[in-house]
Design a protein around this motif. Sequence first.
Motif, short mmCIF file in Angstrom:
data_model
loop_
_atom_site.label_atom_id
_atom_site.label_comp_id
_atom_site.label_asym_id
_atom_site.label_seq_id
_atom_site.Cartn_x
_atom_site.Cartn_y
_atom_site.Cartn_z
N ALA A 186 1.64 -1.13 0.08
CA ALA A 186 0.39 0.40 -0.25
C ALA A 186 0.79 1.49 0.16
O ALA A 186 2.30 1.27 0.85
CB ALA A 186 -0.79 -0.37 1.36
N GLN A 238 -4.09 6.22 -0.34
CA GLN A 238 -3.37 4.96 -0.33
C GLN A 238 -4.38 4.08 -1.72
O GLN A 238 -5.68 3.66 -2.01
CB GLN A 238 -3.36 4.27 1.29
N PRO A 285 -10.05 -0.74 5.07
CA PRO A 285 -8.51 -1.53 4.63
C PRO A 285 -9.36 -2.85 3.34
O PRO A 285 -9.32 -3.59 4.06
CB PRO A 285 -7.74 -1.64 5.64
N MET A 323 -6.64 6.58 5.16
CA MET A 323 -6.99 5.97 3.55
C MET A 323 -7.08 6.24 2.31
O MET A 323 -7.28 5.63 1.51
CB MET A 323 -7.14 4.80 3.76
N HIS A 356 -7.05 1.66 -1.41
CA HIS A 356 -6.72 0.73 -0.29
C HIS A 356 -8.36 0.89 0.65
O HIS A 356 -8.84 -0.23 1.94
CB HIS A 356 -6.07 1.37 0.61
N LEU A 388 -3.07 -0.21 -3.42
CA LEU A 388 -3.57 -1.33 -2.84
C LEU A 388 -2.47 -1.74 -4.49
O LEU A 388 -3.52 -1.68 -5.34
CB LEU A 388 -4.48 -1.33 -2.33
N SER A 444 -7.61 -4.54 2.38
CA SER A 444 -5.92 -4.82 2.67
C SER A 444 -6.45 -6.51 3.33
O SER A 444 -5.21 -7.66 3.21
CB SER A 444 -4.85 -4.93 3.08
#
Length: 160
Positions: free
Chosen positions: A39, A64, A87, A61, A79, A66, A89
């Motif tokens: 990320a 961000q 998130p 986030m 993200h 990913l 992720s």
Amino acid sequence: MFNPFRRNAGVAWQRIGLASELPDLHDDEGYRIAPRCKAFNIPKEGGSSEPVEDIDMPGDMKDQVLVFKYKGKVHAVDHQCPHSAFPLSQGNLFDIEDFGITLSTGIMCPKHDWSFDIITGKADRGTYKLKVWEVQLRDPPAGAEDDDKEVWVRRKQRIG
């Protein structure tokens, strides 16, 4: 040359790293994304990308992206889940199939079990849309391994 009819003409590409640094998630059972993805914080107003130190504690986030490899192809998405601000992720990847034919790839948010197509960004319900980033694989600089590529991302350009 500047084209005044093209929106976001100045949106910069951001170098992420080498493709070989991203393990192929399809090789693992369960297809859970973290911790095998990366990320990055990428500010909207220029600046360079900065890796997120701890992907399990992503902080803010909003800016961000990913980045991960699934079945040999590099993907980049926001993200943050657009529905629940969770998130992604921590989510899982899966194949979107119809009668045994793979049509696309999805990511499931573990907070509310909503799914998003990582190619189009469309949600499986509602009108939420996951932001999908453009990805380019470029030849590495001189002196790097010949078969490896550099991964570059940028916010997807809006048409219209």
